[in-house]
Design a protein around this motif. Structure first.
Motif, mmCIF file in Angstrom:
data_model
loop_
_atom_site.group_PDB
_atom_site.id
_atom_site.type_symbol
_atom_site.label_atom_id
_atom_site.label_comp_id
_atom_site.label_asym_id
_atom_site.label_seq_id
_atom_site.Cartn_x
_atom_site.Cartn_y
_atom_site.Cartn_z
ATOM 1 N N TYR A 1 0.827 -1.222 0.000
ATOM 2 C CA TYR A 1 0.000 0.000 0.000
ATOM 3 C C TYR A 1 0.854 1.262 0.000
ATOM 4 C CZ TYR A 1 -4.310 -2.635 1.085
ATOM 5 O OH TYR A 1 -5.394 -3.478 1.056
ATOM 6 N N GLY A 2 2.158 1.116 0.207
ATOM 7 C CA GLY A 2 2.990 2.306 0.218
ATOM 8 C C GLY A 2 4.423 1.955 0.569
ATOM 9 N N TRP B 267 2.218 6.859 -0.336
ATOM 10 C CA TRP B 267 1.174 5.833 -0.375
ATOM 11 C C TRP B 267 0.758 5.503 -1.804
ATOM 12 C CZ3 TRP B 267 0.423 3.141 3.906
ATOM 13 C CH2 TRP B 267 0.797 3.723 5.120
ATOM 14 N N GLY C 206 4.034 2.275 -3.681
ATOM 15 C CA GLY C 206 3.423 0.970 -3.445
ATOM 16 C C GLY C 206 3.520 0.114 -4.691
ATOM 17 N N GLU D 45 2.643 -0.502 6.032
ATOM 18 C CA GLU D 45 2.431 0.069 4.692
ATOM 19 C C GLU D 45 1.755 -0.927 3.762
ATOM 20 O OE1 GLU D 45 6.521 0.881 4.620
ATOM 21 O OE2 GLU D 45 6.288 3.017 5.027
#
Ligand SMILES: C[S@@+](CC[C@H](N)C(=O)[O-])C[C@H]1O[C@@H](n2cnc3c(N)ncnc32)[C@H](O)[C@@H]1O
Length: 215
Positions: free
Chosen positions: A172-173, A178, A184, A207
């Motif tokens: 996600y990051g 992000w 990501g 993350e």
């Protein structure tokens, strides 16, 4: 539905780390030792480490592969989830990180169960594809170069046994930002989500941690 605020997110992360934290002195002090030795502070958190051990332990645990060793923090969690005669091969590009991790694996009593392979992950994977039999890897953790995840996945898929688990960090990051900001691993997420041989999802720990099972 209660509102999720940045403050609550940070509190929950601290809470997870205090309740599901490091189980012993070796892991609790490793990241500080690594930082003192000049390694970057980018290891997974204790709650993610615990997840890695649980997932590795839910497989037959004969052979595991990790890309991105750093100081050996996640590798110790993974190795502790393997079968008594199981083995972890962990791949690291930076000699300084590999040296530090080897010493940590030794002091954790895991020297005979963890092999640090030095080199770039994609090159090492070419060698491993020749060395290892197809369908023999039970657990995989991707944590090296995020933009290379799709290539790691294509190289590792034939090595994975039916029922094997793959985990990937930073889906996600990354430290830079992000996924909605362009960071990501969107291409990788979509690749594995669309693969009929895998059942995949991602959990919002740190993350973003992807978990997939080879069907
Ligand atoms: C995020 S850190 C790994 C953290 C580790 N898995 C942990 O949680 O304890 C990423 C590591 O990948 C290594 N790395 C960077 N590029 C690489 C490459 N092409 N092949 C293998 N390792 C690489 C870095 O040197 C770094 O040690």
């Amino acid at each position: 539905m209660p509102e999720m605020t940045p403050e609550r997110w940070q509190w929950l992360n601290r809470y997870a780390r205090s309740v599901f934290g490091d189980p012993d002195e070796q892991l609790a002090t490793l990241v500080d030792r690594a930082t003192d030795a000049g390694l970057p502070s980018i290891a997974v958190s204790p709650d993610v480490g615990r997840l890695l051990q649980i997932l590795a332990a839910s497989t037959p645990g004969r052979l595991a592969l990790e890309l991105g060793t750093l100081g050996g923090y996640s590798g110790i969690w993974i190795a502790r989830g393997l079968a008594p005669d199981g083995k972890l091969i962990t791949v690291e590009l930076e000699p300084k990180h590999a040296d530090f991790a080897e010493a940590e694996f030794a002091s954790a009593g895991l020297a005979d169960r963890v092999e640090v392979r030095r080199g770039a992950a994609l090159e090492v994977l070419e060698t491993l594809a020749e060395e290892l039999e197809e369908g023999t890897v039970d657990f995989v953790f991707l944590d090296a170069v995020k933009t290379e995840y799709p290539d790691y996945f294509r190289a590792i898929k034939p090595l994975m046994a039916p029922g094997a688990i793959l985990v990937a960090d930073n889906v996600y990051g990354t430290g830079q930002g992000w996924i909605d900001e362009g960071y990501g691993t969107d291409e990788f997420n979509r690749l594995i989500a669309a693969d009929p041989d895998f059942l995949a999802t991602a959990v919002a720990m740190r993350e973003g941690v992807l978990i997939a099972r080879r069907m």
